[in-house]
Design a protein around this motif. Structure first.
Motif, PDB file in Angstrom:
ATOM      1  N   ILE A  59      73.608   9.652  32.552  1.00  0.00           N
ATOM      2  CA  ILE A  59      72.480   9.540  31.623  1.00  0.00           C
ATOM      3  C   ILE A  59      71.234   9.518  32.490  1.00  0.00           C
ATOM      4  N   THR A  60      70.324  10.472  32.264  1.00  0.00           N
ATOM      5  CA  THR A  60      69.125  10.510  33.097  1.00  0.00           C
ATOM      6  C   THR A  60      67.908  10.884  32.252  1.00  0.00           C
ATOM      7  N   SER A  61      66.767  11.083  32.916  1.00  0.00           N
ATOM      8  CA  SER A  61      65.513  11.341  32.204  1.00  0.00           C
ATOM      9  C   SER A  61      65.305  12.811  31.930  1.00  0.00           C
ATOM     10  N   ASN A  62      64.457  13.067  30.925  1.00  0.00           N
ATOM     11  CA  ASN A  62      64.090  14.447  30.625  1.00  0.00           C
ATOM     12  C   ASN A  62      62.768  14.807  31.297  1.00  0.00           C
ATOM     13  N   VAL A  63      62.420  14.102  32.384  1.00  0.00           N
ATOM     14  CA  VAL A  63      61.138  14.347  33.066  1.00  0.00           C
ATOM     15  C   VAL A  63      61.335  14.627  34.550  1.00  0.00           C
ATOM     16  N   SER A  64      60.271  15.098  35.190  1.00  0.00           N
ATOM     17  CA  SER A  64      60.187  15.421  36.627  1.00  0.00           C
ATOM     18  C   SER A  64      61.390  16.265  37.054  1.00  0.00           C
ATOM     19  N   SER A  65      62.005  15.962  38.193  1.00  0.00           N
ATOM     20  CA  SER A  65      63.044  16.858  38.714  1.00  0.00           C
ATOM     21  C   SER A  65      64.425  16.564  38.134  1.00  0.00           C
ATOM     22  N   LEU A  66      64.545  15.526  37.302  1.00  0.00           N
ATOM     23  CA  LEU A  66      65.885  15.061  36.937  1.00  0.00           C
ATOM     24  C   LEU A  66      66.707  16.052  36.116  1.00  0.00           C
ATOM     25  N   PRO A  67      66.097  16.802  35.174  1.00  0.00           N
ATOM     26  CA  PRO A  67      66.902  17.825  34.502  1.00  0.00           C
ATOM     27  C   PRO A  67      67.473  18.860  35.481  1.00  0.00           C
ATOM     28  N   GLU A  68      66.713  19.186  36.540  1.00  0.00           N
ATOM     29  CA  GLU A  68      67.202  20.143  37.553  1.00  0.00           C
ATOM     30  C   GLU A  68      68.403  19.582  38.306  1.00  0.00           C
ATOM     31  N   ALA A  69      68.305  18.291  38.684  1.00  0.00           N
ATOM     32  CA  ALA A  69      69.378  17.685  39.480  1.00  0.00           C
ATOM     33  C   ALA A  69      70.631  17.486  38.636  1.00  0.00           C
ATOM     34  N   ALA A  70      70.450  17.110  37.373  1.00  0.00           N
ATOM     35  CA  ALA A  70      71.590  16.701  36.557  1.00  0.00           C
ATOM     36  C   ALA A  70      72.313  17.863  35.896  1.00  0.00           C
ATOM     37  N   GLY A  71      71.564  18.922  35.554  1.00  0.00           N
ATOM     38  CA  GLY A  71      72.199  20.069  34.921  1.00  0.00           C
ATOM     39  C   GLY A  71      72.637  19.788  33.491  1.00  0.00           C
ATOM     40  N   PRO A  72      73.413  20.733  32.924  1.00  0.00           N
ATOM     41  CA  PRO A  72      73.717  20.699  31.497  1.00  0.00           C
ATOM     42  C   PRO A  72      74.737  19.631  31.088  1.00  0.00           C
ATOM     43  N   GLY A  73      75.398  19.009  32.065  1.00  0.00           N
ATOM     44  CA  GLY A  73      76.408  18.005  31.689  1.00  0.00           C
ATOM     45  C   GLY A  73      75.824  16.652  31.316  1.00  0.00           C
ATOM     46  N   ALA A  74      74.598  16.383  31.750  1.00  0.00           N
ATOM     47  CA  ALA A  74      74.024  15.044  31.572  1.00  0.00           C
ATOM     48  C   ALA A  74      73.423  14.866  30.184  1.00  0.00           C
ATOM     49  N   ILE A  75      73.319  13.601  29.755  1.00  0.00           N
ATOM     50  CA  ILE A  75      72.519  13.302  28.569  1.00  0.00           C
ATOM     51  C   ILE A  75      71.121  12.972  29.085  1.00  0.00           C
ATOM     52  N   GLN A  76      70.115  13.688  28.583  1.00  0.00           N
ATOM     53  CA  GLN A  76      68.730  13.455  29.017  1.00  0.00           C
ATOM     54  C   GLN A  76      67.993  12.649  27.953  1.00  0.00           C
ATOM     55  N   VAL A  77      67.277  11.624  28.414  1.00  0.00           N
ATOM     56  CA  VAL A  77      66.568  10.741  27.483  1.00  0.00           C
ATOM     57  C   VAL A  77      65.112  10.585  27.912  1.00  0.00           C
ATOM     58  N   ASN A  78      64.295  10.110  26.992  1.00  0.00           N
ATOM     59  CA  ASN A  78      62.929   9.719  27.323  1.00  0.00           C
ATOM     60  C   ASN A  78      63.009   8.370  28.040  1.00  0.00           C
ATOM     61  N   PRO A  79      62.588   8.298  29.309  1.00  0.00           N
ATOM     62  CA  PRO A  79      62.769   7.048  30.068  1.00  0.00           C
ATOM     63  C   PRO A  79      61.970   5.872  29.495  1.00  0.00           C
ATOM     64  N   SER A  80      60.950   6.170  28.682  1.00  0.00           N
ATOM     65  CA  SER A  80      60.143   5.078  28.108  1.00  0.00           C
ATOM     66  C   SER A  80      60.804   4.460  26.877  1.00  0.00           C
ATOM     67  N   SER A  81      61.895   5.062  26.393  1.00  0.00           N
ATOM     68  CA  SER A  81      62.522   4.571  25.170  1.00  0.00           C
ATOM     69  C   SER A  81      63.863   3.898  25.448  1.00  0.00           C
ATOM     70  N   ASP A  82      63.861   2.547  25.428  1.00  0.00           N
ATOM     71  CA  ASP A  82      65.164   1.890  25.668  1.00  0.00           C
ATOM     72  C   ASP A  82      66.112   2.138  24.491  1.00  0.00           C
ATOM     73  N   GLU A  83      65.554   2.477  23.316  1.00  0.00           N
ATOM     74  CA  GLU A  83      66.409   2.859  22.175  1.00  0.00           C
ATOM     75  C   GLU A  83      67.202   4.122  22.497  1.00  0.00           C
ATOM     76  N   GLN A  84      66.499   5.131  23.038  1.00  0.00           N
ATOM     77  CA  GLN A  84      67.187   6.388  23.378  1.00  0.00           C
ATOM     78  C   GLN A  84      68.227   6.177  24.466  1.00  0.00           C
ATOM     79  N   ILE A  85      67.872   5.343  25.456  1.00  0.00           N
ATOM     80  CA  ILE A  85      68.829   5.068  26.544  1.00  0.00           C
ATOM     81  C   ILE A  85      70.067   4.378  25.956  1.00  0.00           C
ATOM     82  N   ALA A  86      69.835   3.420  25.056  1.00  0.00           N
ATOM     83  CA  ALA A  86      70.952   2.675  24.437  1.00  0.00           C
ATOM     84  C   ALA A  86      71.841   3.602  23.613  1.00  0.00           C
ATOM     85  N   GLU A  87      71.207   4.520  22.905  1.00  0.00           N
ATOM     86  CA  GLU A  87      71.952   5.475  22.078  1.00  0.00           C
ATOM     87  C   GLU A  87      72.882   6.325  22.954  1.00  0.00           C
TER      88      GLU A  87
END
Length: 361
Positions: A288-316
């Protein structure tokens, strides 16, 4: 037969840094030696003044045809030295996340690192995200920049046997032991500071119903921000689930923990690259990683990307993976395939070698 030449490396972080920048330097130099043994190397571990002002002249004297600053910096005399130079820019966090740095440090980094980016013959950025930042803040034209991703340490590319991973994990963290089996746990890895967003992770974890909570292992160290996080943990009575481990540095232990963890949480606000995302994915650990900066590049299509400012999204995202073993496996496999094809050291070292060849006349 490869071209024969000698490269001078600013190796301060190679010798003195145990985390990202040091690992980058050691991994790259080791891979070059292994794949291209006929390229000469000179590693400079110089005092600060020499490193800043006279390393260029020294490299020429030592017969180097190229100089590579491995961690954001070149010596000031490199421009007059007559040999081409490369600087690897890892991030420009002092510009993108200025509240983490003192006024003095921000100006020093601009003076040293900003100057290096502007004056290098060529800039290597470890992600497209860092490339955009270097162009935006230091006006370096795109044609003087190559994106060459950061290889992770060699051991992460070879699978670890399950029983071996269990043995190492239980030996390192005895509280994970449940009659010889590993208790369910999730992991995050990285310095404990505001940029890495541990507080957001802990708040998200607090939203998971008690009966569904695994152990949460936090690998990293920090000071003021850690105290803030620990206050929140205490106020919400989360101590029995959350363990902060500041003494895990061996790659083999990290590899075993990634291999046994249910998932890696890494919703950082800003990363030059985000090595733990790749280290974990190479062990088929879902991310589970962020949808910002370089993280989508590092994580690729297998990861769940979330808004890092939203603990609700991270929890989901957390609940989705905790409740769905099949989805964990599918995302883990996808992440593994992506990282093996995009970040294999042979591929990345080959790209670096091509760049060296193009600059050495």
């Amino acid at each position: 037969m490869h071209t024969m030449y000698k490269i001078g490396f600013d190796a301060k972080r190679y010798y003195h840094n145990r985390t990202g920048l040091g690992n980058y330097s050691r991994t790259l130099v080791a891979a070059l030696k292994e794949q291209y043994p006929d390229i000469g190397h000179k590693l400079y571990d110089s005092k600060s003044i020499e490193r800043t002002f006279s390393l260029g002249r020294q490299a020429v004297k030592d017969g180097c045809q190229l100089f590579h600053g491995l961690s954001n910096e070149l010596p000031r005399d490199i421009v007059k030295s007559g040999i081409p130079s490369i600087v690897t820019m890892h991030d420009v966090a002092w510009r993108t996340f200025p509240d983490m740095y003192t006024f003095f440090d921000r100006h020093i980094y601009d003076w040293k690192y900003g100057w290096s980016a502007k004056n290098a013959t060529h800039v290597v950025c470890i992600s497209e995200s860092t490339k955009r930042d270097v162009m935006r803040f230091y006006h370096v034209p795109a044609e003087r920049i190559s994106v060459i991703y950061q290889p992770v340490q060699q051991c992460f590319y070879a699978a670890i046997a399950d029983d071996e991973a269990t043995r190492i994990a239980l030996n390192a963290l005895p509280y994970l032991n449940d009659n010889g089996k590993v208790r369910p746990f999730i992991i995050t890895v990285g310095s404990i500071n505001s940029r890495k967003n541990l507080l957001g992770m802990v708040k998200a974890f607090n939203r998971v119903p008690e009966e569904e909570r695994p152990i949460f292992v936090v690998v990293g160290s920090g000071r003021e921000y850690r105290s803030t996080v620990e206050s929140y943990i205490a106020e919400n009575r989360l101590e029995k689930w959350i363990h902060i481990e500041s003494n895990i540095h061996e790659a083999s232990v990290l590899q075993a923990l990634y291999a046994k963890a249910l998932l890696l949480m890494y919703p950082s606000f800003y990363e030059g690259f985000g090595l733990p995302v790749v280290e974990a994915a190479l062990q088929r650990c879902p991310v589970i990683t962020s949808n910002v900066s370089s993280l989508p590049e590092a994580a690729g299509p297998g990861a769940i990307q979330v808004n890092p400012s939203s603990d609700e999204q991270i929890a989901e995202a957390l609940l989705t993976l905790l409740r769905n073993p099949a989805e964990r496996k599918e995302r883990g496999d996808k992440g593994y395939d992506y990282c093996m094809s995009h970040f294999h050291p042979a591929v990345l070292t080959g790209q670096m070698k091509e760049l060296y060849d193009s600059l050495v006349k």
